[in-house]
Structures are given as C-alpha cells and as structure tokens.
Write an enzyme that holds these catalytic residues in place. Sequence first.
Site, PDB file in Angstrom:
ATOM      1  N   HIS A 358       0.794  -1.230   0.000  1.00 28.20           N
ATOM      2  CA  HIS A 358       0.000   0.000   0.000  1.00 28.20           C
ATOM      3  C   HIS A 358       0.819   1.268   0.000  1.00 28.20           C
ATOM      4  O   HIS A 358       0.268   2.355  -0.179  1.00 28.20           O
ATOM      5  CB  HIS A 358      -0.934   0.031   1.214  1.00 28.20           C
ATOM      6  CG  HIS A 358      -2.171  -0.774   1.028  1.00 28.20           C
ATOM      7  ND1 HIS A 358      -3.285  -0.298   0.381  1.00 28.20           N
ATOM      8  CD2 HIS A 358      -2.474  -2.044   1.387  1.00 28.20           C
ATOM      9  CE1 HIS A 358      -4.227  -1.232   0.356  1.00 28.20           C
ATOM     10  NE2 HIS A 358      -3.751  -2.292   0.956  1.00 28.20           N
ATOM     11  N   LYS A 546      -7.730  13.626   6.476  1.00 27.20           N
ATOM     12  CA  LYS A 546      -7.022  12.375   6.249  1.00 27.20           C
ATOM     13  C   LYS A 546      -6.088  12.153   7.441  1.00 27.20           C
ATOM     14  O   LYS A 546      -5.939  13.028   8.294  1.00 27.20           O
ATOM     15  CB  LYS A 546      -6.231  12.407   4.937  1.00 27.20           C
ATOM     16  CG  LYS A 546      -5.280  13.583   4.820  1.00 27.20           C
ATOM     17  CD  LYS A 546      -4.599  13.611   3.452  1.00 27.20           C
ATOM     18  CE  LYS A 546      -5.571  14.113   2.382  1.00 27.20           C
ATOM     19  NZ  LYS A 546      -5.705  13.251   1.245  1.00 27.20           N
ATOM     20  N   ARG A 547      -5.448  11.006   7.490  1.00 27.69           N
ATOM     21  CA  ARG A 547      -4.435  10.752   8.509  1.00 27.69           C
ATOM     22  C   ARG A 547      -3.349  11.813   8.428  1.00 27.69           C
ATOM     23  O   ARG A 547      -2.979  12.237   7.342  1.00 27.69           O
ATOM     24  CB  ARG A 547      -3.850   9.352   8.258  1.00 27.69           C
ATOM     25  CG  ARG A 547      -2.791   8.896   9.226  1.00 27.69           C
ATOM     26  CD  ARG A 547      -2.478   7.418   8.970  1.00 27.69           C
ATOM     27  NE  ARG A 547      -2.019   7.172   7.608  1.00 27.69           N
ATOM     28  CZ  ARG A 547      -0.742   7.171   7.235  1.00 27.69           C
ATOM     29  NH1 ARG A 547       0.208   7.434   8.118  1.00 27.69           N
ATOM     30  NH2 ARG A 547      -0.397   6.917   5.990  1.00 27.69           N
ATOM     31  N   LYS A 552       1.685  13.962   3.478  1.00 31.39           N
ATOM     32  CA  LYS A 552       0.372  14.405   3.006  1.00 31.39           C
ATOM     33  C   LYS A 552       0.268  15.939   2.997  1.00 31.39           C
ATOM     34  O   LYS A 552      -0.651  16.501   2.456  1.00 31.39           O
ATOM     35  CB  LYS A 552      -0.729  13.781   3.863  1.00 31.39           C
ATOM     36  CG  LYS A 552      -0.811  12.257   3.706  1.00 31.39           C
ATOM     37  CD  LYS A 552      -1.874  11.646   4.614  1.00 31.39           C
ATOM     38  CE  LYS A 552      -1.888  10.116   4.531  1.00 31.39           C
ATOM     39  NZ  LYS A 552      -2.486   9.616   3.280  1.00 31.39           N
ATOM     40  N   THR A 654      -7.833   7.358  -1.070  1.00 34.85           N
ATOM     41  CA  THR A 654      -9.241   7.032  -1.352  1.00 34.85           C
ATOM     42  C   THR A 654     -10.151   8.195  -0.959  1.00 34.85           C
ATOM     43  O   THR A 654     -11.256   8.315  -1.472  1.00 34.85           O
ATOM     44  CB  THR A 654      -9.692   5.754  -0.611  1.00 34.85           C
ATOM     45  OG1 THR A 654      -9.365   5.863   0.781  1.00 34.85           O
ATOM     46  CG2 THR A 654      -9.025   4.524  -1.202  1.00 34.85           C
ATOM     47  N   LYS A 658     -13.714   9.849  -2.685  1.00 36.23           N
ATOM     48  CA  LYS A 658     -14.956  10.170  -1.970  1.00 36.23           C
ATOM     49  C   LYS A 658     -15.366  11.613  -2.223  1.00 36.23           C
ATOM     50  O   LYS A 658     -16.548  11.912  -2.426  1.00 36.23           O
ATOM     51  CB  LYS A 658     -14.771   9.899  -0.469  1.00 36.23           C
ATOM     52  CG  LYS A 658     -14.556   8.432  -0.152  1.00 36.23           C
ATOM     53  CD  LYS A 658     -13.892   8.216   1.199  1.00 36.23           C
ATOM     54  CE  LYS A 658     -13.356   6.792   1.313  1.00 36.23           C
ATOM     55  NZ  LYS A 658     -12.442   6.605   2.463  1.00 36.23           N
TER      56      LYS A 658
END
Length: 821
Positions: A358, A546-547, A552, A654, A658
Amino acid sequence: MNRLNVNKTVFKEAIFENIKNQFRKTIDQASNQEIFQAVAYAVRDIIIDQWIETHKTYEQVDAKTVYYLSMEFLMGRALGNNMINLCVNEIVKEVLDELGVDLNVIEDEEPDAGLGNGGLGRLAACFLDSLATLEYPAYGCGIRYRYGIFEQRIIDGYQVEKPDEWLKNGNPFEVRRPEYAVEVKFGGNVRVERRDDGTEHYIHENYQSVNAIPYDLPIVGYNNNTVNTLRLWDAEAIQSFDLESFDRGDYHKAVEQQNLAKSIVEVLYPNDNHYQGKELRLKQQYFFISGTIQQVIRKFKQKHNDIRELPDKVTFHINDTHPSLAIPELMRVLMDDEGLAWGEAWAICSRTCAYTNHTIMSEALEKWPIELFSRLLPRIYQIVEEINRRFVVSLVDKYGQDNERIRRMAIIANGQIRMAWMAIVGSFSVNGVARLHTEILKNEELKEFYELYPNKFNNKTNGITQRRFLLHGNPKLAEWITRKIGDEWTTDLTHLKHLEAFVDDEKAQKEFMHIKYENKVRLAEYVKKHNGIEIDPRSIFDIQVKRLHEYKRQLMDILHVMHLYNELRENPDRNMIPRTFVFGAKAAPGYERAKLIIKLINNVANVINHDINIHNKIKVVFIENYRVSNAEIIFAAADVSEQISTASKEASGTGNMKFMLNGAVTLGTMDGANIEIVEEAGKENAFIFGMTSDEVIQLQHERTYDPWDLYNTNQAIRKVVTQLINGFYAPENPDLFRMIYDSLLNGGGEPADQYFILKDFEAYIEAQKSVDIAYRNQGKWAKMVMMNTANAGKFSSDRTIEEYATEIWHLKKTSVDLTKI
C-alpha cells in the site's frame, strides 16, 4: 423475519419486544441508546437468516474463499449501512416516524467501529462491502480491539488521546463464536525430536499462550441475499485465574495469563517508539494471523482429505505488510501440524498467499529486530531463517556471488527481518494500488524484486463503496441522481457517466449546487455544535481530511492559510471569495512533529477566527476526532478536495475518490490515484500543481535541493516560515514551532524539507488563486463539480474487487437463494 418478508408491523413488534426483554421497559420509557439497541437487534434478526443461508450455500458448493487479512478495518457505524444494503431503510424510518423517533438521532447513538487508522482500514471495509454485493465468498479477518483507535480530543489546540470505548454498550451486531477458539503461543523454546523414519519433529515448549476467540460481524451485500463475515479475534486467558498462586500471595502471578490476553487486544497499534510497544505490535500481528490460519485449516480438513488442495479452495490476502506473518505461520501449520516436508509446504504456501503493497513509506515496510522476533516467536523465526536461506541460495544460483545485491534483497539482513521482502517472496501475486504507485514499485522501490519476479507484479487501483459514501452519506444527491438516471449506479457506478447529459443544463446545475449548499449548511451546523465556530455556507469549503503525516502536507495547507492571512492583513479589502479551510486528522500518538502540526493549525485558527479586521474572509476549522461518521458529512459539503501529497509518496488515496464522487474539485499534485482521477474527469475540471513524481525522485537522487535558497529569495515563504519562530502564532512561547521550522530548513538528521513543501509552495499559491477565479463563475463551477461526479465510475471498490476476484483470487460468484428457507 428476513429481507423478503419484512414489514412495518413485524418490525415495530420486534422493537417493542427487544426493549421489553433487554431493558424491562416500554418504548416511551427507553433512552435513545436503548432504542438504538432495540432497532439494531431487529435489523440483525433480518440479517440472521441470510447469514446462515449464505454460509450454508458456500459449504454446499464448496466455494473457494478469500480470507482478507488486515490489521485494520475502519468499519464506521453498522446500523445505517446494514439498513441501506438490506433495502429496509425506508421501512425502518417510517416505523420510527410513527413512534415519534428520529432515525438520525438513533443512528448517532452508535459509536464508530474505529478499528483502523485511515485509508488502509477504510479500504478494507469498502472491499468487504463490495465482496458481499458482488456475491463473492469472503471473510475479513482482524482483531477485536477493545478500544479501537483512540478518541481524539483537542485541548488547548493539542491532540490528546482518550480511550475509544466503542464496546461500552456492547455491539448488537457481533456474534461470539467460542467453538472456533484456537490456542496461540508466544515465547518459550523449540526442541527437535528425530523420528524413527529419520525426519525431524519440532516441539514448542515452555511458552505462554492465549485463546483466540472469534467474534463474527455480518457484512451485508446490497439488495441481494449474501451476508459475508468479518471475523475479529479477541484474546482470552487459557486459565483466567490461578487460585494456587493467589493462595500463596502471588497476586500478580494469579492474573498473569489474563493480563497477557488483555494487553494483546487492548488498543489498535500501540506506540512502537519503545521496545514494549514493538513487542506488543508483533504479538498482535501473530495473534490474529495464527488464529485465522489454524481455524481455516481446521475448517478445510472437515471437507477435504488432501491438504495439497488448499490453494484451490483458499486464498490468504495480505493487506499491506502487517499480516505477512501469514507465510511462516502457514508453513508452520503445514509442516508441524500436518506433517508435510518443506518442499510440499512451500508449494502450497506460495500458491495460497497474495500480497498488496500500500505504500513505500517506511512504517509500512516493517522490519523486526532479530532479538525480539526470535524470542517472541522462536518456531516462526526458525522458519523465516530457512525461507531466507533458500531464497539466498536461489539468488546465488541466478546472480552468482553478487554480495551487494544479495544483501539488499535478503529477507534477513543487518540484524532485522524485512517483512515486505518476506511477503513478496512467499506470495504468488504482488500488487500496487494505483497505476503510478505500481510503476514506482517496479522501477524504484522494488525494482530488483520486479526483475526477479516480473509475472507476480500487477496493479489494482483502489476504489470506494458508493453505497456508504453517496447513498448513505449524501442522501439528497443520491436521490437527485436516481431521479435523473435511475438507480443502476448503486451497483454499477459507471452509470454515473449518464449525468454528463445534464452538465450544461442550467436547471440541473442549480439543483446540483442547491444540494451542495444544503450539505454545506449541514456541515456548518456540525461545526457550530462541536467547535462553536460560525462558518458561512456561501464561502468556498476548502477541505483536507485524512491521517496526519508529513508527506500528506497538511503543513503546506496551513502555511498557505498563513500566507493568505498575511495578504489580507496588508489589504483587508482585497477582492476574494470568502474561504473556509477545514482540517480533520489524527496523528499517531508517538509522532511528535505531526501532533505539533495539529497544534499549529489550531493556533492559526484561533488568531484568524478572532480577527474582525479581515471581515470573515477566512475561517479555519479543525474537526476533532475525524472518523467515518463525520467524514460522510464532510465529503458531501466540500467544494475543494485538498490532495496535495508530495508526488510519488501517496500510493493511491481514497479520500480523493470520496470527494470526487460527492461533487468536489480536486486541488492536488499528480500523485497516487489523482492521476487517474484527472484522466477520468478531465484536467480542466481539477487544479493540478507542483512537481511530478519523476522530478521528485530525481531531486531525491541528486541531493542538491537546499530550501534556504527559497527562504532567502521568496518573500512569501520567508514571512510564513519566520512566523513559526517569531511568536506570531505562539506569543507566550515563540519557540513552540521550532521543530517544524527546523524540519523545513535544517532537517535535523534527515533532509531539510524532505517532502518539498517550500519547493511546491509558489505553485500551490497559484493553484489556490485559480480556485478563487473559477468559483466566481458559478455556471462553470457547477459544470466542473458535476463532471467530477459523472466521471467517478472507475473509482468504485466494486470495480477493484472484480479485478482482484478474477485476476488474483479466481473466485466464483455464489448466489444465495432465500426462497428455500
């Protein structure tokens, strides 16, 4: 009562009976939590017949089954999802309306099953939904964490972790299955016995052990009769209380086994920044893997006499590196319990296990110290050593004495066991989760393994379930779509393409944007209730949830907010569309810099939200305890989807899918699945900026980048970075954010600005300006967002699972016939 014969009268009676029998009350005396329990048990009654019949059907046809092994399943709430997939949502709502009860209030009584950190666990949950909807035989297998991921509180701007007591009131959907309990062993030593035929028999002794007890949860397929199972393993002591030790006064010894069992399943992913945390995490991984594999082999043998047929009936799918102990544990069971020789066992194992990688981030490519691993799992370590020895021999046969290559590829090296390498060597399939990610694996991170095993590698771009994130999470938009194009999209998301016929229709545009506005009002009400902050639904909702991880780049997002605020302070009358910046993220408890970024976001919010001179042109909100249930509200309300990871670092993402599905425009880098999202929706319907993955990788190889050059030459960058240490956002402690400042300019044991936040910052500012310009033309904006929704079809987890099932697992669809009941 099953899906085929449910009616309002029967369902209402079931609620009354459940309240009476469980709580000794009538409905008018019951609390909302008690009504939730009663409704949930009534829904479970509908599920049970299908659940039983599904597994009876699988047994009758002897269906091949995938066991999806994952340390995380971020399921969220079950009641609403189960009602929608059973197609009884309207009936239940009508019943509760007649009783004077609000279904939304009742749904809010259910805690999220937060058994995951972020995208990895939510993906696993989406996959289970799709497997059941597509009628594929499958189990999800994980751990029944008593506290799940922590509940996040924001206190004085800091993240504070509280226990997530999701099981406090029980779980009405779970079924305890003690008949499937198995023993899992830790520690001790291994003794070798030589048998009369000359073979060796390995005996594990002087170990500690626990009972692994499965709890099953139903996974309901949409509008069919299939109910698959999520099996979560709980740990119980073999002997819960040692009376003899207690009588001797050794009270600790008396409950030692109970404490061992309790610690294994207490909490999701304990801190592994200390030795005890690493040990507990390894225990957790082996615990659920051993429980699953022992039970699956036991079940297989009930119908099959030849264990060599296992690959024809079973696939163990390793979801990221964490469950890769499945390979040596399967070898242990096949050799020590079933008596197979190494060659036979390896032939079975390497045809039964498949692996999804992943991410290329270090925390997913786990490595275990030999000392810890061999002490905790002595027999498994022996098997890993032999896997490594044979693999190294094969490398020498192929490449000769290329010691440097062998050192890079060996499973055991430098005092560590490389679990990702083990997963690759022991699996028949290795896949990435977005086209770019898979190419990076093949050409960069796993290049030598790809050269060795080119036929193993393949891509399966991630997806999400539209039933959770549109049908349930955004009912107004779902209803509008169904009115326009029919309801086929609920099981075939490519039907959304028919919405393109309406993107230039002014009436349809206004309807779509009105629904977006209503969803923004819903989120504004949530923020007012939970944050006490007034936000304007007419402002642009610019959202990053998000995390929290540095790659990120939540930091780049908040630095841009600081930059925008600097510009507004200089010119409060600046012509700009008001913007509401929404953040939501949990940082790992041991990740100090990530937690400091949360503090920075909250300090910036506190300054900006109280500055009356900027006329509410910017608001900043940090949503506490981001999770599946509030994510549904957030996705539906977003105008701008922040997907700004450093190119080459995000495997897929992901959340980006969404947001797209719910009519938000991607502001992002060409990273992960963003590339495929832009291909589907069109580059004109996204805001793309920043370096490409090739440029990032080249910069990393060259090691010539110096962020001080940008700091010294770019005034906007200089100003926001200096504000990190001049007390502007922390007047009482000007050095509070120095760690962030140092990470950008000085590195401190790692490359400075290793995620190229400052390098991409100017391009990010320009992309944000483009958002402001585009939003001014509401007709154009409406077309952009509608084009995103219309082209989200590729990103259904149904499509992803169809590819897994046909190309990797080789499963057959198995329909369940309820008319026989």
